[in-house]
Design a protein around this motif. Structure first.
Motif, PDB file in Angstrom:
ATOM      1  N   GLN A  30      21.792  23.720 -44.717  1.00  0.00           N
ATOM      2  CA  GLN A  30      21.094  22.558 -44.190  1.00  0.00           C
ATOM      3  C   GLN A  30      19.656  22.923 -43.822  1.00  0.00           C
ATOM      4  N   LYS A  31      19.509  24.096 -43.201  1.00  0.00           N
ATOM      5  CA  LYS A  31      18.180  24.565 -42.823  1.00  0.00           C
ATOM      6  C   LYS A  31      17.323  24.830 -44.059  1.00  0.00           C
ATOM      7  N   MET A  32      17.928  25.404 -45.076  1.00  0.00           N
ATOM      8  CA  MET A  32      17.204  25.683 -46.319  1.00  0.00           C
ATOM      9  C   MET A  32      16.752  24.386 -46.984  1.00  0.00           C
ATOM     10  N   ARG A  33      17.596  23.375 -46.903  1.00  0.00           N
ATOM     11  CA  ARG A  33      17.235  22.097 -47.507  1.00  0.00           C
ATOM     12  C   ARG A  33      16.070  21.456 -46.757  1.00  0.00           C
ATOM     13  N   GLU A  34      16.075  21.554 -45.452  1.00  0.00           N
ATOM     14  CA  GLU A  34      14.970  21.017 -44.660  1.00  0.00           C
ATOM     15  C   GLU A  34      13.664  21.722 -44.998  1.00  0.00           C
ATOM     16  N   MET A  35      13.752  23.040 -45.189  1.00  0.00           N
ATOM     17  CA  MET A  35      12.558  23.799 -45.560  1.00  0.00           C
ATOM     18  C   MET A  35      12.068  23.390 -46.945  1.00  0.00           C
ATOM     19  N   LEU A  36      13.013  23.119 -47.852  1.00  0.00           N
ATOM     20  CA  LEU A  36      12.644  22.702 -49.204  1.00  0.00           C
ATOM     21  C   LEU A  36      11.969  21.334 -49.188  1.00  0.00           C
ATOM     22  N   VAL A  37      12.485  20.426 -48.369  1.00  0.00           N
ATOM     23  CA  VAL A  37      11.869  19.100 -48.237  1.00  0.00           C
ATOM     24  C   VAL A  37      10.427  19.239 -47.772  1.00  0.00           C
ATOM     25  N   HIS A  38      10.218  20.072 -46.768  1.00  0.00           N
ATOM     26  CA  HIS A  38       8.868  20.278 -46.240  1.00  0.00           C
ATOM     27  C   HIS A  38       7.954  20.899 -47.293  1.00  0.00           C
ATOM     28  N   GLN A  39       8.468  21.911 -47.998  1.00  0.00           N
ATOM     29  CA  GLN A  39       7.662  22.601 -49.000  1.00  0.00           C
ATOM     30  C   GLN A  39       7.267  21.663 -50.140  1.00  0.00           C
ATOM     31  N   LEU A  40       8.229  20.892 -50.641  1.00  0.00           N
ATOM     32  CA  LEU A  40       7.944  19.975 -51.747  1.00  0.00           C
ATOM     33  C   LEU A  40       6.982  18.865 -51.321  1.00  0.00           C
ATOM     34  N   THR A  41       7.135  18.402 -50.098  1.00  0.00           N
ATOM     35  CA  THR A  41       6.234  17.363 -49.591  1.00  0.00           C
ATOM     36  C   THR A  41       4.802  17.871 -49.546  1.00  0.00           C
ATOM     37  N   GLN A  42       4.633  19.105 -49.097  1.00  0.00           N
ATOM     38  CA  GLN A  42       3.295  19.687 -49.041  1.00  0.00           C
ATOM     39  C   GLN A  42       2.729  19.903 -50.437  1.00  0.00           C
ATOM     40  N   GLN A  43       3.569  20.375 -51.353  1.00  0.00           N
ATOM     41  CA  GLN A  43       3.102  20.629 -52.716  1.00  0.00           C
ATOM     42  C   GLN A  43       2.760  19.335 -53.450  1.00  0.00           C
ATOM     43  N   ALA A  44       3.454  18.263 -53.122  1.00  0.00           N
ATOM     44  CA  ALA A  44       3.178  16.976 -53.772  1.00  0.00           C
ATOM     45  C   ALA A  44       1.767  16.501 -53.470  1.00  0.00           C
ATOM     46  N   ASN A  45       1.280  16.799 -52.274  1.00  0.00           N
ATOM     47  CA  ASN A  45      -0.095  16.469 -51.892  1.00  0.00           C
ATOM     48  C   ASN A  45      -0.417  14.993 -52.127  1.00  0.00           C
ATOM     49  N   GLY A  46       0.542  14.146 -51.773  1.00  0.00           N
ATOM     50  CA  GLY A  46       0.308  12.711 -51.867  1.00  0.00           C
ATOM     51  C   GLY A  46       0.619  12.090 -53.213  1.00  0.00           C
ATOM     52  N   VAL A  47       1.111  12.881 -54.178  1.00  0.00           N
ATOM     53  CA  VAL A  47       1.382  12.366 -55.528  1.00  0.00           C
ATOM     54  C   VAL A  47       2.884  12.153 -55.697  1.00  0.00           C
ATOM     55  N   PHE A  48       3.315  10.919 -55.617  1.00  0.00           N
ATOM     56  CA  PHE A  48       4.724  10.572 -55.735  1.00  0.00           C
ATOM     57  C   PHE A  48       5.273  10.921 -57.119  1.00  0.00           C
ATOM     58  N   GLN A  49       4.439  10.730 -58.135  1.00  0.00           N
ATOM     59  CA  GLN A  49       4.900  10.957 -59.502  1.00  0.00           C
ATOM     60  C   GLN A  49       5.323  12.405 -59.716  1.00  0.00           C
ATOM     61  N   TRP A  50       4.643  13.330 -59.065  1.00  0.00           N
ATOM     62  CA  TRP A  50       5.003  14.750 -59.178  1.00  0.00           C
ATOM     63  C   TRP A  50       6.423  14.971 -58.664  1.00  0.00           C
ATOM     64  N   VAL A  51       6.765  14.311 -57.568  1.00  0.00           N
ATOM     65  CA  VAL A  51       8.101  14.451 -56.992  1.00  0.00           C
ATOM     66  C   VAL A  51       9.155  13.880 -57.935  1.00  0.00           C
ATOM     67  N   HIS A  52       8.852  12.747 -58.561  1.00  0.00           N
ATOM     68  CA  HIS A  52       9.788  12.145 -59.520  1.00  0.00           C
ATOM     69  C   HIS A  52      10.114  13.119 -60.655  1.00  0.00           C
ATOM     70  N   ILE A  53       9.133  13.909 -61.039  1.00  0.00           N
ATOM     71  CA  ILE A  53       9.332  14.857 -62.139  1.00  0.00           C
ATOM     72  C   ILE A  53      10.097  16.092 -61.673  1.00  0.00           C
ATOM     73  N   ILE A  54       9.790  16.578 -60.470  1.00  0.00           N
ATOM     74  CA  ILE A  54      10.353  17.835 -59.985  1.00  0.00           C
ATOM     75  C   ILE A  54      11.800  17.702 -59.511  1.00  0.00           C
ATOM     76  N   ILE A  55      12.104  16.629 -58.800  1.00  0.00           N
ATOM     77  CA  ILE A  55      13.428  16.496 -58.173  1.00  0.00           C
ATOM     78  C   ILE A  55      14.582  16.640 -59.169  1.00  0.00           C
ATOM     79  N   PRO A  56      14.552  15.997 -60.338  1.00  0.00           N
ATOM     80  CA  PRO A  56      15.681  16.169 -61.276  1.00  0.00           C
ATOM     81  C   PRO A  56      15.886  17.612 -61.718  1.00  0.00           C
ATOM     82  N   LEU A  57      14.843  18.423 -61.634  1.00  0.00           N
ATOM     83  CA  LEU A  57      14.947  19.812 -62.073  1.00  0.00           C
ATOM     84  C   LEU A  57      15.643  20.702 -61.051  1.00  0.00           C
ATOM     85  N   ILE A  58      15.701  20.238 -59.792  1.00  0.00           N
ATOM     86  CA  ILE A  58      16.285  21.090 -58.750  1.00  0.00           C
ATOM     87  C   ILE A  58      17.530  20.483 -58.122  1.00  0.00           C
ATOM     88  N   GLU A  59      17.880  19.250 -58.513  1.00  0.00           N
ATOM     89  CA  GLU A  59      19.069  18.621 -57.928  1.00  0.00           C
ATOM     90  C   GLU A  59      20.331  19.367 -58.352  1.00  0.00           C
TER      91      GLU A  59
END
Length: 313
Positions: A284-313
Protein backbone atom coordinates in the motif's frame (compact mmCIF):
# COMPACT_ATOMS: atom_id res chain seq x y z
CA UNK A 1 -12.37 41.07 -40.33
CA UNK A 2 -11.15 41.23 -43.88
CA UNK A 3 -11.44 38.55 -46.51
CA UNK A 4 -7.99 37.11 -45.87
CA UNK A 5 -7.87 37.34 -42.11
CA UNK A 6 -9.22 33.86 -41.51
CA UNK A 7 -6.44 32.11 -43.44
CA UNK A 8 -5.06 29.08 -41.59
CA UNK A 9 -1.37 28.29 -41.41
CA UNK A 10 -2.33 24.62 -41.26
CA UNK A 11 -4.76 24.51 -44.13
CA UNK A 12 -4.15 27.56 -46.27
CA UNK A 13 -7.90 28.20 -46.25
CA UNK A 14 -9.07 31.71 -47.03
CA UNK A 15 -12.43 33.38 -47.23
CA UNK A 16 -14.54 32.23 -50.11
CA UNK A 17 -12.95 28.81 -50.53
CA UNK A 18 -15.64 26.16 -50.97
CA UNK A 19 -15.94 22.93 -49.04
CA UNK A 20 -18.15 21.11 -51.52
CA UNK A 21 -21.36 22.36 -53.12
CA UNK A 22 -24.64 22.55 -51.25
CA UNK A 23 -27.22 20.80 -53.40
CA UNK A 24 -30.47 20.67 -51.41
CA UNK A 25 -33.70 21.79 -53.04
CA UNK A 26 -35.01 25.15 -51.88
CA UNK A 27 -38.49 23.68 -51.38
CA UNK A 28 -38.27 19.89 -51.35
CA UNK A 29 -41.41 18.17 -52.55
CA UNK A 30 -41.01 15.35 -50.03
CA UNK A 31 -41.19 17.66 -47.01
CA UNK A 32 -44.41 18.55 -45.25
CA UNK A 33 -44.74 21.95 -43.63
CA UNK A 34 -45.20 25.61 -44.36
CA UNK A 35 -42.88 27.33 -46.85
CA UNK A 36 -41.22 29.09 -43.91
CA UNK A 37 -40.62 25.80 -42.08
CA UNK A 38 -39.18 24.27 -45.22
CA UNK A 39 -36.90 27.26 -45.71
CA UNK A 40 -35.71 27.04 -42.11
CA UNK A 41 -34.86 23.39 -42.60
CA UNK A 42 -32.99 24.22 -45.81
CA UNK A 43 -30.97 26.86 -43.96
CA UNK A 44 -30.05 24.43 -41.18
CA UNK A 45 -28.94 21.86 -43.76
CA UNK A 46 -26.90 24.44 -45.67
CA UNK A 47 -25.02 25.42 -42.52
CA UNK A 48 -24.47 21.89 -41.20
CA UNK A 49 -21.73 19.52 -42.35
CA UNK A 50 -21.31 15.79 -41.65
CA UNK A 51 -18.40 16.12 -39.21
CA UNK A 52 -19.87 19.06 -37.29
CA UNK A 53 -20.30 17.14 -34.01
CA UNK A 54 -17.55 14.53 -34.39
CA UNK A 55 -14.88 16.08 -32.18
CA UNK A 56 -17.28 17.05 -29.39
CA UNK A 57 -18.95 13.63 -29.39
CA UNK A 58 -15.64 11.75 -29.23
CA UNK A 59 -14.25 13.48 -26.15
CA UNK A 60 -14.50 11.13 -23.19
CA UNK A 61 -16.28 12.51 -20.11
CA UNK A 62 -14.09 13.52 -17.22
CA UNK A 63 -12.98 10.90 -14.71
CA UNK A 64 -14.99 10.68 -11.49
CA UNK A 65 -14.31 13.54 -9.07
CA UNK A 66 -12.14 15.50 -11.50
CA UNK A 67 -12.48 18.93 -13.16
CA UNK A 68 -14.50 20.28 -10.24
CA UNK A 69 -11.57 22.42 -9.10
CA UNK A 70 -12.30 25.01 -11.78
CA UNK A 71 -15.70 25.82 -10.28
CA UNK A 72 -14.02 27.12 -7.11
CA UNK A 73 -11.33 29.18 -8.83
CA UNK A 74 -11.55 32.91 -8.29
CA UNK A 75 -10.88 33.49 -11.99
CA UNK A 76 -13.75 31.27 -13.09
CA UNK A 77 -16.17 32.70 -10.55
CA UNK A 78 -15.21 36.20 -11.64
CA UNK A 79 -15.98 35.36 -15.27
CA UNK A 80 -19.27 33.71 -14.34
CA UNK A 81 -20.35 36.70 -12.27
CA UNK A 82 -19.85 39.12 -15.16
CA UNK A 83 -22.64 39.90 -17.59
CA UNK A 84 -20.09 39.84 -20.39
CA UNK A 85 -16.51 38.67 -20.58
CA UNK A 86 -13.95 36.37 -22.17
CA UNK A 87 -12.30 33.46 -20.35
CA UNK A 88 -9.15 31.80 -21.72
CA UNK A 89 -8.40 28.24 -20.62
CA UNK A 90 -4.79 27.59 -21.58
CA UNK A 91 -2.62 24.56 -21.11
CA UNK A 92 0.03 22.22 -22.42
CA UNK A 93 -0.86 19.68 -25.12
CA UNK A 94 -2.63 16.79 -23.39
CA UNK A 95 -3.36 18.72 -20.19
CA UNK A 96 -7.09 17.98 -20.46
CA UNK A 97 -8.38 21.26 -21.87
CA UNK A 98 -11.02 19.68 -24.11
CA UNK A 99 -12.32 17.46 -21.31
CA UNK A 100 -12.54 20.53 -19.10
CA UNK A 101 -14.46 22.42 -21.80
CA UNK A 102 -17.00 19.59 -22.09
CA UNK A 103 -17.33 19.56 -18.30
CA UNK A 104 -18.01 23.31 -18.15
CA UNK A 105 -20.45 23.24 -21.07
CA UNK A 106 -22.40 20.34 -19.57
CA UNK A 107 -22.28 21.90 -16.11
CA UNK A 108 -23.96 25.04 -17.41
CA UNK A 109 -26.43 22.96 -19.40
CA UNK A 110 -27.82 21.32 -16.26
CA UNK A 111 -27.55 24.50 -14.19
CA UNK A 112 -30.71 25.86 -12.63
CA UNK A 113 -29.50 29.40 -13.26
CA UNK A 114 -32.30 31.01 -15.28
CA UNK A 115 -30.01 33.57 -16.86
CA UNK A 116 -28.31 30.87 -18.91
CA UNK A 117 -30.33 31.00 -22.08
CA UNK A 118 -28.29 29.59 -24.97
CA UNK A 119 -24.99 27.74 -25.03
CA UNK A 120 -23.12 27.43 -28.33
CA UNK A 121 -20.00 25.34 -28.86
CA UNK A 122 -17.43 24.36 -31.44
CA UNK A 123 -14.46 22.02 -31.01
CA UNK A 124 -11.63 22.50 -33.49
CA UNK A 125 -9.51 19.50 -34.44
CA UNK A 126 -6.41 19.61 -36.62
CA UNK A 127 -6.70 15.85 -37.17
CA UNK A 128 -10.11 16.11 -38.79
CA UNK A 129 -11.29 17.26 -42.20
CA UNK A 130 -10.42 20.73 -43.46
CA UNK A 131 -13.71 22.26 -42.36
CA UNK A 132 -13.20 20.93 -38.82
CA UNK A 133 -10.04 22.99 -38.43
CA UNK A 134 -11.01 26.23 -40.17
CA UNK A 135 -13.03 29.28 -39.11
CA UNK A 136 -15.59 28.49 -41.82
CA UNK A 137 -16.59 25.32 -39.98
CA UNK A 138 -16.85 27.16 -36.67
CA UNK A 139 -19.02 29.91 -38.14
CA UNK A 140 -21.37 27.48 -39.87
CA UNK A 141 -21.71 25.33 -36.77
CA UNK A 142 -22.36 28.21 -34.35
CA UNK A 143 -24.84 29.86 -36.72
CA UNK A 144 -26.60 26.52 -37.22
CA UNK A 145 -26.97 26.14 -33.45
CA UNK A 146 -28.31 29.60 -32.70
CA UNK A 147 -30.66 29.51 -35.71
CA UNK A 148 -32.05 26.21 -34.45
CA UNK A 149 -32.46 27.30 -30.82
CA UNK A 150 -33.68 30.89 -31.07
CA UNK A 151 -36.54 31.47 -33.54
CA UNK A 152 -36.47 35.22 -32.89
CA UNK A 153 -33.19 35.72 -34.79
CA UNK A 154 -34.18 33.85 -37.95
CA UNK A 155 -35.68 36.66 -40.04
CA UNK A 156 -32.40 38.30 -41.09
CA UNK A 157 -30.86 34.94 -41.95
CA UNK A 158 -33.95 33.96 -43.94
CA UNK A 159 -33.76 37.22 -45.89
CA UNK A 160 -30.09 36.68 -46.68
CA UNK A 161 -30.70 33.08 -47.69
CA UNK A 162 -33.64 33.99 -49.93
CA UNK A 163 -31.63 36.77 -51.57
CA UNK A 164 -28.84 34.32 -52.37
CA UNK A 165 -31.30 31.82 -53.81
CA UNK A 166 -32.82 34.51 -56.04
CA UNK A 167 -29.37 35.52 -57.24
CA UNK A 168 -28.31 31.98 -58.13
CA UNK A 169 -31.72 30.56 -59.04
CA UNK A 170 -34.01 28.22 -57.13
CA UNK A 171 -33.92 24.45 -57.29
CA UNK A 172 -30.62 22.72 -56.62
CA UNK A 173 -28.14 25.23 -55.28
CA UNK A 174 -24.49 25.31 -56.21
CA UNK A 175 -23.51 28.29 -54.07
CA UNK A 176 -21.63 28.45 -50.76
CA UNK A 177 -22.12 30.69 -47.75
CA UNK A 178 -19.33 33.30 -48.00
CA UNK A 179 -17.28 33.37 -44.84
CA UNK A 180 -17.51 37.13 -44.32
CA UNK A 181 -21.29 36.90 -44.63
CA UNK A 182 -21.38 34.12 -42.03
CA UNK A 183 -19.31 36.22 -39.66
CA UNK A 184 -21.69 39.17 -39.98
CA UNK A 185 -24.78 36.98 -39.59
CA UNK A 186 -23.39 35.22 -36.52
CA UNK A 187 -22.45 38.49 -34.83
CA UNK A 188 -25.89 39.97 -35.50
CA UNK A 189 -27.65 36.79 -34.35
CA UNK A 190 -25.72 36.59 -31.06
CA UNK A 191 -26.25 40.27 -30.28
CA UNK A 192 -29.96 40.04 -31.14
CA UNK A 193 -30.44 36.89 -29.07
CA UNK A 194 -28.63 38.49 -26.12
CA UNK A 195 -31.29 41.20 -26.03
CA UNK A 196 -33.58 38.56 -24.50
CA UNK A 197 -31.33 36.03 -22.82
CA UNK A 198 -27.82 35.10 -21.74
CA UNK A 199 -25.58 33.70 -24.51
CA UNK A 200 -22.48 31.64 -23.70
CA UNK A 201 -20.07 30.52 -26.44
CA UNK A 202 -17.49 27.75 -25.97
CA UNK A 203 -14.67 27.34 -28.51
CA UNK A 204 -12.19 24.54 -27.89
CA UNK A 205 -8.66 24.08 -29.27
CA UNK A 206 -8.48 27.44 -31.03
CA UNK A 207 -4.77 26.88 -31.73
CA UNK A 208 -5.70 23.95 -34.00
CA UNK A 209 -7.17 26.45 -36.46
CA UNK A 210 -3.59 27.58 -37.20
CA UNK A 211 -1.66 30.56 -35.88
CA UNK A 212 -3.07 33.18 -38.24
CA UNK A 213 -6.68 32.06 -37.91
CA UNK A 214 -6.34 31.75 -34.13
CA UNK A 215 -5.12 35.33 -33.88
CA UNK A 216 -7.93 36.61 -36.08
CA UNK A 217 -10.64 34.65 -34.27
CA UNK A 218 -9.34 35.89 -30.94
CA UNK A 219 -9.80 39.42 -32.25
CA UNK A 220 -13.29 38.56 -33.48
CA UNK A 221 -14.42 37.34 -30.06
CA UNK A 222 -12.79 40.27 -28.27
CA UNK A 223 -14.76 42.63 -30.50
CA UNK A 224 -17.95 40.67 -29.87
CA UNK A 225 -17.51 40.96 -26.10
CA UNK A 226 -16.65 44.66 -26.43
CA UNK A 227 -19.88 45.26 -28.33
CA UNK A 228 -21.80 43.34 -25.69
CA UNK A 229 -20.31 45.57 -23.01
CA UNK A 230 -21.24 48.75 -24.87
CA UNK A 231 -24.79 47.50 -25.44
CA UNK A 232 -25.03 46.09 -21.89
CA UNK A 233 -25.82 42.61 -23.21
CA UNK A 234 -25.13 39.27 -21.51
CA UNK A 235 -22.59 37.51 -23.74
CA UNK A 236 -19.80 35.34 -22.34
CA UNK A 237 -17.11 33.55 -24.34
CA UNK A 238 -14.87 30.71 -23.13
CA UNK A 239 -11.93 29.69 -25.34
CA UNK A 240 -9.35 26.97 -24.78
CA UNK A 241 -5.98 26.77 -26.52
CA UNK A 242 -2.34 25.87 -26.03
CA UNK A 243 0.16 28.43 -24.80
CA UNK A 244 1.50 28.79 -28.34
CA UNK A 245 0.90 30.46 -30.69
CA UNK A 246 0.87 33.47 -28.38
CA UNK A 247 -2.54 35.10 -28.59
CA UNK A 248 -3.23 38.55 -27.22
CA UNK A 249 -5.69 38.20 -24.35
CA UNK A 250 -6.57 41.86 -23.87
CA UNK A 251 -8.73 42.23 -20.77
CA UNK A 252 -9.69 38.55 -20.71
CA UNK A 253 -9.40 36.28 -17.67
CA UNK A 254 -6.90 33.41 -18.00
CA UNK A 255 -6.66 30.00 -16.32
CA UNK A 256 -3.66 27.69 -16.81
CA UNK A 257 -4.83 24.09 -16.54
CA UNK A 258 -1.52 22.51 -15.48
CA UNK A 259 -1.36 24.86 -12.50
CA UNK A 260 -4.48 23.23 -11.05
CA UNK A 261 -4.88 19.65 -12.32
CA UNK A 262 -2.31 17.84 -10.14
CA UNK A 263 -4.94 16.52 -7.76
CA UNK A 264 -7.07 15.31 -10.68
CA UNK A 265 -4.12 13.42 -12.11
CA UNK A 266 -3.37 11.85 -8.73
CA UNK A 267 -7.04 10.84 -8.36
CA UNK A 268 -7.02 9.20 -11.78
CA UNK A 269 -3.80 7.29 -11.07
CA UNK A 270 -5.00 6.21 -7.63
CA UNK A 271 -8.31 4.91 -9.00
CA UNK A 272 -6.60 2.98 -11.78
CA UNK A 273 -4.01 1.42 -9.48
CA UNK A 274 -6.55 0.39 -6.84
CA UNK A 275 -7.81 -2.18 -9.32
CA UNK A 276 -4.70 -4.09 -8.31
CA UNK A 277 -5.15 -5.25 -4.74
CA UNK A 278 -2.52 -4.20 -2.19
CA UNK A 279 -2.28 -7.22 0.09
CA UNK A 280 -0.29 -5.59 2.90
CA UNK A 281 0.72 -2.20 4.27
CA UNK A 282 4.09 -2.32 2.53
CA UNK A 283 2.52 -2.68 -0.90
CA UNK A 284 0.00 0.00 0.00
CA UNK A 285 2.85 2.34 0.88
CA UNK A 286 4.63 1.52 -2.38
CA UNK A 287 1.49 2.28 -4.32
CA UNK A 288 1.12 5.65 -2.63
CA UNK A 289 4.71 6.46 -3.51
CA UNK A 290 4.07 5.42 -7.11
CA UNK A 291 1.01 7.68 -7.31
CA UNK A 292 3.07 10.60 -6.08
CA UNK A 293 5.96 9.84 -8.43
CA UNK A 294 3.76 9.49 -11.52
CA UNK A 295 1.84 12.65 -10.66
CA UNK A 296 5.08 14.60 -10.47
CA UNK A 297 6.40 13.10 -13.69
CA UNK A 298 3.17 13.89 -15.52
CA UNK A 299 3.83 17.58 -14.88
CA UNK A 300 0.24 18.53 -15.64
CA UNK A 301 -0.11 16.37 -18.79
CA UNK A 302 -3.07 14.01 -18.41
CA UNK A 303 -2.39 12.35 -21.75
CA UNK A 304 0.98 11.08 -20.51
CA UNK A 305 -0.77 9.31 -17.64
CA UNK A 306 -3.28 7.71 -20.03
CA UNK A 307 -0.36 6.21 -21.93
CA UNK A 308 1.71 5.11 -18.92
CA UNK A 309 -0.94 3.57 -16.66
CA UNK A 310 -1.81 0.59 -18.93
CA UNK A 311 1.88 -0.31 -19.01
CA UNK A 312 2.15 -0.68 -15.24
CA UNK A 313 -1.31 -1.95 -14.24
Amino acid sequence: MNSTSFGSDNSGTQVGINHGPITQNYFSSDRKGTPEQNTDNEILESLAFPQMLDRRDNIEPCHTNTCKWILDLEEYQSWRSQAHGLLWIKGKPGAGKSTLMVFLHDKLQISQDDRLGIRLNFFFTARGTEIQRTPLGMLRSLLNQIFNRDPTIRSQIRETYDRRCKQFGYGKRQWEWPQVMLEELLTSAILESANRQHVVVFVDALDEAGATSAQQLAGYFHRLVDRAEKKKLCIQVCISCRHYPIIENGQAIEIKVEDHNQEDIATYIQDKLTKTEAKDSTRQKMREMLVHQLTQQANGVFQWVHIIIPLIE
